[in-house]
Design an enzyme around this catalytic site. Sequence first.
Site, mmCIF file in Angstrom:
data_model
loop_
_atom_site.group_PDB
_atom_site.id
_atom_site.type_symbol
_atom_site.label_atom_id
_atom_site.label_comp_id
_atom_site.label_asym_id
_atom_site.label_seq_id
_atom_site.Cartn_x
_atom_site.Cartn_y
_atom_site.Cartn_z
ATOM 1 N N LYS A 83 -31.969 42.706 -18.831
ATOM 2 C CA LYS A 83 -32.071 41.352 -18.269
ATOM 3 C C LYS A 83 -30.787 41.081 -17.500
ATOM 4 O O LYS A 83 -29.742 40.792 -18.075
ATOM 5 C CB LYS A 83 -32.254 40.284 -19.359
ATOM 6 C CG LYS A 83 -32.775 38.981 -18.734
ATOM 7 C CD LYS A 83 -32.326 37.724 -19.426
ATOM 8 C CE LYS A 83 -30.952 37.256 -19.072
ATOM 9 N NZ LYS A 83 -30.688 36.862 -17.684
ATOM 10 N N GLU A 124 -19.143 42.983 -24.933
ATOM 11 C CA GLU A 124 -17.946 42.944 -24.086
ATOM 12 C C GLU A 124 -17.815 41.494 -23.646
ATOM 13 O O GLU A 124 -18.533 41.028 -22.766
ATOM 14 C CB GLU A 124 -18.152 43.911 -22.916
ATOM 15 C CG GLU A 124 -16.862 44.382 -22.305
ATOM 16 C CD GLU A 124 -16.495 43.554 -21.096
ATOM 17 O OE1 GLU A 124 -15.732 42.574 -21.282
ATOM 18 O OE2 GLU A 124 -16.976 43.876 -20.002
ATOM 19 N N CYS A 159 -13.444 39.544 -16.537
ATOM 20 C CA CYS A 159 -13.029 39.321 -17.932
ATOM 21 C C CYS A 159 -11.627 39.829 -18.184
ATOM 22 O O CYS A 159 -10.968 39.391 -19.118
ATOM 23 C CB CYS A 159 -13.949 40.063 -18.886
ATOM 24 S SG CYS A 159 -15.645 39.624 -18.681
ATOM 25 N N GLU A 177 -10.066 30.964 -20.629
ATOM 26 C CA GLU A 177 -10.208 31.786 -19.424
ATOM 27 C C GLU A 177 -10.592 30.852 -18.267
ATOM 28 O O GLU A 177 -11.608 30.156 -18.361
ATOM 29 C CB GLU A 177 -11.377 32.716 -19.715
ATOM 30 C CG GLU A 177 -11.368 34.030 -19.104
ATOM 31 C CD GLU A 177 -12.573 34.862 -19.586
ATOM 32 O OE1 GLU A 177 -12.563 36.038 -19.291
ATOM 33 O OE2 GLU A 177 -13.508 34.347 -20.223
HETATM 34 C C1 SIN Z 1 -15.438 42.665 -16.419
HETATM 35 O O1 SIN Z 1 -14.726 41.824 -15.939
HETATM 36 O O2 SIN Z 1 -16.221 42.399 -17.309
HETATM 37 C C2 SIN Z 1 -15.423 44.098 -15.953
HETATM 38 C C3 SIN Z 1 -14.230 44.462 -15.208
HETATM 39 C C4 SIN Z 1 -14.114 45.950 -14.946
HETATM 40 O O3 SIN Z 1 -15.000 46.750 -15.226
HETATM 41 O O4 SIN Z 1 -13.068 46.336 -14.443
#
Ligand code: SIN
Length: 484
Positions: A180, A255, A289, A386
Amino acid sequence: MNLQDASLFRQHNLISGEWVGADSGATMDVDNPSTLSVVGRVPNCGTAETERAISAAEICFKTFKKTTAADRGALLERWFELIMDAQYDLATIMTVEQGKPFSEAKGEVAYAASFVKWFAEEGKRVYGETIPSPAQDRRILVQKQPVGVCAIITPWNFPAAMITRKIAPALAAGCPVVIKPSEFTPFTALALGVLAERAGFPPGAVNILTGDPAGVGSALTRNPVVRKLSFTGSTRVGKMLMEQCAGTMKRLSLELGGNAPFIVFDDADLDLAVAGVMASKFRNGGQTCVCANRIYVQSGVYDAFAKKLASIVRDLKLGDGFDEGVEMGPMINEAAIAKIKTHLDDATAKGGKILVGGDPDPAGPRFITPAVVTDASADMLVAAEETFGPVAPLFKFEDEQEAVDAANATPFGLAAYFYTNDLTRTFRVSEDLEVGMIGINVGGFATEVAPFGGIKESGLGREGAHYGIDEYLEIKTMHIGGIV
Ligand code: SIN
């Protein structure tokens, strides 16, 4: 959209090898965040379609798990070639629906493809073990087997790479997948599905569904046939999915959110550190992230660092990802813009000074100029959450312990960065930082060969590298007796 191969743009879902709409015929619009025009429509699927996709994957699993690693590797190799041949089109679709600059989108396609190539090989190295038995007439063997049908829920910030980083190891291990993708960026995912089909994966091995996140998500998490969920996204949603998966005790890879500290010590090469912040903070407009969220600068170099950084940030070129020389695109939606403004308002109300940026941009309502904020402090929202946008708050510190303590003062533990030329400090600080990944004198570490993932509330498991395939394998122990 100016595609070389227009058939890559699909407005249907891939279930059991068929391109289909939602049972109800309902669709969802997808917009271009730069122009706000509607790019296309995708099916708004729910529980029934999700269950059909899971059944298709279940049927496929019966034979797919029996294919050899070399057979699956050959399919992945072919898929890799098709992805790279379609790099221009995939990047075009990505820039249209996600907004990132076209050159960055092309880079992401190559990054996405690198996982496919890596796991085409890695699947052949799923080794078992023999264990010395405590009994003379027995032997103990350990085998690794595919976990089964996998649910894959992916975000909008890396519409291709977050899919391949999960499904390449799943497919290499022999697991069919039900994906998804984010409702903001489904077309890149669907185009990858077209290419997977062309590569020759059997019907049901790769299923892609679009729809209401809560409806499709809960159909995936509650179904006992699904043995594994891999999710990239916020910690809030990750916790919810984890709770929903508890009922059927699924394997999980999560993640989740980060709040990365970026520490610049007095002895650092300042130009290198500024380049590192630019790479880490402003990649994808700060919508990653792992991007630097809190920048700690030692007092001796604070003013010089702030000045150098502001002068480069001031010149960043904003605009539509297809325009020449554009280095930063729009934010994904209005909520993202609102959050950035809230963080900037909160910072200035608490004594922060905006050196540059934070303004609306004539390019459109989802654009905001990249900002550098000095005099940041621990009580600000930019320290706690964040921002997921182009805001670089600079916190001043005096000594190493103060920086490490501040860096660790968060429930998150995904990535951290620090710049120093002191070797002993490199080890001391690396060992004390509570994160899964550290950049030392580097501002980026996107590669298929190294493990990616976090600790604390940033998630569970690792993606990429040889670790990535273990997430899709179960361990089975065979005790063989009567050997005389
Ligand atoms: C992410 O921000 O979740 C992935 C970043 C990356 O793979 O470098």
